[in-house]
Design an enzyme around this catalytic site. Structure first.
Site, mmCIF file in Angstrom:
data_model
loop_
_atom_site.group_PDB
_atom_site.id
_atom_site.type_symbol
_atom_site.label_atom_id
_atom_site.label_comp_id
_atom_site.label_asym_id
_atom_site.label_seq_id
_atom_site.Cartn_x
_atom_site.Cartn_y
_atom_site.Cartn_z
ATOM 1 C CE LYS A 106 -2.954 1.733 6.040
ATOM 2 N NZ LYS A 106 -2.769 1.506 4.584
ATOM 3 C CB SER A 130 -0.936 0.019 1.217
ATOM 4 O OG SER A 130 -0.255 0.426 2.360
#
Lengths: 207, 207
Positions: free
Chosen positions: B159, B122
């Site tokens: 993230k 991701s």
DNA sequence: AAGTTTACCATACAAATGTATGGTATTTTA
DNA sequence: TAAAATACCATACATTTGTATGGTAAACTT
């Protein structure tokens, strides 16, 4: 207080940094004296006192080799990046350092390895990107499929290495770039070294 | 000759490596003795002799702190990888080290930092890929846009961090993944640390 | 002209350091 | 069961190391 260093003081500071980076440990007074040809440690002692007074080092009294270098950030010492190397089209490699990378003072670079900053995006499928620092070891034999740094007509490229019968192929992982095919007798071609690692600092990425 | 280390010898070797990486200089016998609570240096002396006999270190006689660590390549120092962290979906974090990575000494590795191996894709637009090692510093305040490691219900994610009015947003760079929005009062949410660097070894990439 | 900084030297000394030697107790190996 | 390795201890000692003190000479401030 005067903050500028004299020529000799600068040489000694350079020696301290060099020892710390290359050997991993700061030298003792005796080792510094030996290196500069001083007959006793007291001379070194005074130079270090001057360096400390001017704020370039800090000494931890009584402990051996306890010379802290306080220039810039305590954690990082600028290391020269020897040049830029193209992942896409060749770029010139510079004779002198073109930039510095902040490496920790604790870092020990082996004498035979060096750093290059990558420009271009031809290796993006090998996960190497513009701005990344590649660690290059010039004393390894390239094997097929390894990523190498090569010199082509005074320019340097970083590409994946494949040895064929009578030629060497340097391929990009990015399909936008065509492989470079080199005849083995090509005069100005030289493998500089093998890329043994990639390092990227996140410091500048904050928005 | 037996090449295996005893528990205590391993602890001492770890201490040597740790000191060299974090402080930059190997410790003296007295410092090792102090750290382990030994009443005299002779005990340390014998452990070092055993380590040298088994080929893990080399000592430069008579010189202070002259302990060379000879495990494997001197360029790389084994460091524990504490767990795996998801760039895509959350993964569990392990209490103990799951692996070790040969981290180059040039990589910034402050003493309080640790390593995590990234799984998932991701963050591929931030150039972090599955298998990469991220260097995490738990003692920094996250700023908007920085890449952080966070814990969500006993799983860890890596993230990009954005602080909004009453919530925190953790976004992937990969548009395939939706941002995670966390209310500030969410109980089991915690920022583990900031990603300060990424390292990837090229060793295994040769074909 | 006088004072300060720089750049060396020599000598001296306490503390730190590595090392040698010898001892005891426990565990591991043969 | 005997021998070897491990894991500590204590004491002793020559060097190394950092540091203090004092001296000489040149260069540079003021």
């Amino acid at each position: 207080m005067k903050k500028e260093l004299t020529q000799i003081q600068k040489k000694i500071l350079d020696f301290l940094i060099d020892q710390k980076v290359s050997k991993g440990i700061p030298p003792t007074l005796a080792e510094i004296a030996l290196h500069f040809g001083y007959k006793n440690r007291a001379t070194v002692q005074q130079h270090l006192r001057a360096l400390e007074k001017k704020g370039f080092i800090r000494k931890n009294p009584k402990l051996s080799r306890a010379i802290e270098i306080t220039v810039e950030d305590k954690f990082f010492i600028p290391r020269p990046v020897l040049g830029e190397v193209a992942a896409g089209n060749p770029l010139t490699i510079y004779p002198d350092a073109i930039d510095t990378v902040e490496l920790p003072t604790i870092a020990r670079m082996p004498k035979d390895s060096f750093l290059l900053r990558v420009k271009g995006d031809s290796l993006k499928d090998a996960y190497i990107f513009s701005g990344d620092i590649v660690i290059v070891n010039p004393n390894l034999e390239p094997k097929n499929g390894q990523i190498v740094v090569a010199i082509l007509d005074d320019a340097a490229v970083v590409k994946r290495f494949y040895k064929k019968k009578n030629e060497i192929e340097l391929v990009s992982e990015n399909p936008d770039y065509k492989p470079i095919v080199i005849d083995k007798k090509y005069p100005s071609f030289k493998i500089v070294g093998i890329v043994v690692g990639v390092y990227r600092s996140m410091d500048k990425k904050a928005v």
